[in-house]
Design a protein around this motif. Sequence first.
Motif, PDB file in Angstrom:
ATOM      1  N   PHE B  78      35.770  26.241  17.719  1.00 31.58           N
ATOM      2  CA  PHE B  78      36.397  25.029  18.240  1.00 31.58           C
ATOM      3  C   PHE B  78      37.401  25.321  19.351  1.00 31.58           C
ATOM      4  O   PHE B  78      37.580  24.542  20.263  1.00 31.58           O
ATOM      5  CB  PHE B  78      37.080  24.252  17.106  1.00 31.58           C
ATOM      6  N   GLU B  96      37.141  19.278  15.009  1.00 31.35           N
ATOM      7  CA  GLU B  96      37.147  20.601  14.392  1.00 31.35           C
ATOM      8  C   GLU B  96      36.679  20.532  12.946  1.00 31.35           C
ATOM      9  O   GLU B  96      37.135  19.687  12.176  1.00 31.35           O
ATOM     10  CB  GLU B  96      38.562  21.205  14.457  1.00 31.35           C
ATOM     11  N   HIS B 100      37.237  26.816  11.994  1.00 33.08           N
ATOM     12  CA  HIS B 100      37.184  26.715  13.459  1.00 33.08           C
ATOM     13  C   HIS B 100      35.804  26.348  13.994  1.00 33.08           C
ATOM     14  O   HIS B 100      35.490  26.619  15.140  1.00 33.08           O
ATOM     15  CB  HIS B 100      37.632  28.016  14.127  1.00 33.08           C
ATOM     16  N   SER B 101      34.979  25.771  13.147  1.00 32.97           N
ATOM     17  CA  SER B 101      33.664  25.384  13.655  1.00 32.97           C
ATOM     18  C   SER B 101      33.784  24.052  14.390  1.00 32.97           C
ATOM     19  O   SER B 101      34.824  23.394  14.352  1.00 32.97           O
ATOM     20  CB  SER B 101      32.667  25.273  12.502  1.00 32.97           C
ATOM     21  N   VAL B 102      32.703  23.684  15.058  1.00 27.41           N
ATOM     22  CA  VAL B 102      32.692  22.442  15.825  1.00 27.41           C
ATOM     23  C   VAL B 102      31.854  21.409  15.078  1.00 27.41           C
ATOM     24  O   VAL B 102      30.796  21.738  14.544  1.00 27.41           O
ATOM     25  CB  VAL B 102      32.084  22.689  17.229  1.00 27.41           C
TER      26      VAL B 102
END
Lengths: 168, 628
Positions: B78, B96, B100-102
């Motif tokens: 992210f 987010e 920390h993934s999108v």
Amino acid sequence: MGHLVATEVRALVGLLDELDYYQLLEIDSTAQGSQVKQAYYSASRRYHPDANRDLEGEISGHVHTISKRITEAYQVLRDPRRRRAYDAMRDEGGAARIQLVDAVARADKQARDQHEGTTPNGRRFFSLAKHDIERGDKDAAIRNVKMAMTFEPKNAHFKAKLAELRGA
Amino acid sequence: MAEIAIGIDLGTSNSCVSIARGGSVEVLPNAFGESISASVVAFKEDGTVQVGNAAKANVIHDPMSTVSSAKRLIGRFFFSEEVKKAQAICNYKIVEGPNHSVRIQVREEQFSLPEISAMVLREMKSVAEEQLGQEVRKAVITVPAYFNDNQRQATKDAGRIAGLEVLRLLNEPTAAALAYGFGRGLSQRVAVYDLGGGTFDISILEIGRDVFEVLSTCGDTYLGGDDFDDRVIDLLADEFVSQFGINLRGDPYALEKLKLAAENAKKGLSQEDEVEVRIPDIATDGEGNSLTLQRIVTIQEFSSLVMDLIQRSFKVCDEALQQAGLVARDLDGVILVGGPTRLPLVRDSVTQYFQQEPKSDVDPDEVVALGAAIHASSLIGGVEEGDAFLLDVTPLSLRIGVAGGLAETVIERNTPVPIEQARAFTTYQDFQESVQIKVYQGESRKAEDNELLGQFEFGGFKKARRGEVQIDVTFEINSDGLVNVTARDQETGQQATTEIALSSGLSPEEMQKILEASPAERVDPSDAPEEASPVAPPVSEEAALTADDEMILSEPSDEASAAKAKVDPNAETGHDLKVDVEPRDLSEPLLSAETDPTDLDGLEIDDDLFEEASVDLADLASADDLEE
């Protein structure tokens, strides 16, 4: 393709750490670049995972292991620097295998060492030769480089210097 | 019915599906007869999901619920630059997710990137099924050659979610070369210049009679046709601001109209020297009057807007040629791939750079899918004599994090795959209980400048002085370009603690949930992601004692492989970083004993050589240094 014999694969995987890269690729240690490439192609056609999708379990794992080692062998032998470092290690009776980054580090060190000489006598005569060059005595310089080379016949830097002196 | 496998080019802007059967290969068109479909997903208000060209048309009506260019975000963290860039230009909401993934938020619902891409893949799958009249379960999916492990993992996850067994992730330029050389018996060195919607790749290949060897590949995952459009959008929007004082970028509907107009202008300039952009009713002024954007864009103007982007691609080409040890004139051909290469401006620049006309008998939109189909067919048939055989490389250097914020190379970029390398490490401090193993991909010595693939804590060592614990870390890159890292303690019977970071943006648990939510789409269990962070059971005492020491240092013994296989049903494709622990005879020498540069006979130890390294290693000290 894809007709590997299990016993053959088991035998090869057992021998893997004893075979040097030349033996693994079934080439002569003097093989040139194009021969190395051809050997890599044919070994890959035999052991690459793509050629062996029908295999399962233990044998599949073995073939994968062999394939990875073949890649490693090619990556070392195709590159003159890595290959020189590997050959030097082999000549000294070292292992059949070298990690790629170690080959690079060794090659760098080899190059730096060779710059001055790797034996006491080689270093001594080469340093004399450098004096001769500074004094402008080319013949003496050639003699001393030749002397240095009797102690280090494979030193690439000495060889290059000699050629340079003879050419100049 | 005969087994079939399709090839899918999952593009940033457009996707294409193709099949190879009976010695010929063809693109499978969608229901409207179009050979390419937009990689766009529209979430309708009534809950239905539309994918493809119709979805793209939806964007001007409902920009917030229409997701395009998802490939630019897949496998990214992210906090990455690309995500910030996308947030500025995309109308859909980018939020987010865990670790920390999108995630993409549409109305109240959140989707991971693999889920979005899966919708596109499922569409391509059904296009193929419709055309072929039978179910399709297997596919080769292409990825930009320069995709890192996180992006590859995420793409593979997308395939699984779409109900496909992903036979291989194939690099796009490699696929293109395969299609180009298919059945021609060529012996050539070629460059594949692949400028897509969002990514740029250049690959140098040697095509032999039956072997396609990639010599080098370089790329830029931040460079593509979208960037060309953005420049035109900027031009139009900036002028509108100075003309009317209204910022069109603030209005999602106006922005989508601008995007479409910019794309059309770009396409128009492929044929004409100038195009007129005209968007009526794009905004209203303070008095409620409707405003029209009107502007003529000339080819010269466009050229000056994008020339630096094209030049950037040539820097990457320089690198690829250098890595292959070749110069432009060594090449027998240049193959163009990707929609933007249809631009005369790009073609001319490429001709100039490579000093030769690019091949004209290759369709830049279809060639990648065709190559993927050829490879898919050869994979299900096994490699037959005479079939093209692919030898690809890893695009990015694989590194391990060491102290001082640095990252040491373990496998250099452009090393052929599959490959496995091992490094020996030890503890840096007395009684250190664990080490943090961080794995990176990238070309910088500074860890933070590389892409973090994953990290895990490896511990449970015996109480020992610094240098007495030996950890072997094995790095593998398989034929998909996917990375597997295994750490082993040399100590008998040690347990490991593992902490595994997300690499694809979906944790194994989340992945499982998604797959269970759509049981009909489920692939066969052998292809399902493995359980999270298993710790391998210790293998028998006997196994360790009888194992050949050199062998166990670099390769797991048979027994160890078996133990690994138990916890990792998908070892070949490897989903996340794994930690295996196995016992090991303490009397065995260190790995470094064989590879230690100090071990050259008759050589003095060159202190300089090690000075640098010993600064690097705090948490992880290379065994080489401590032995010295």
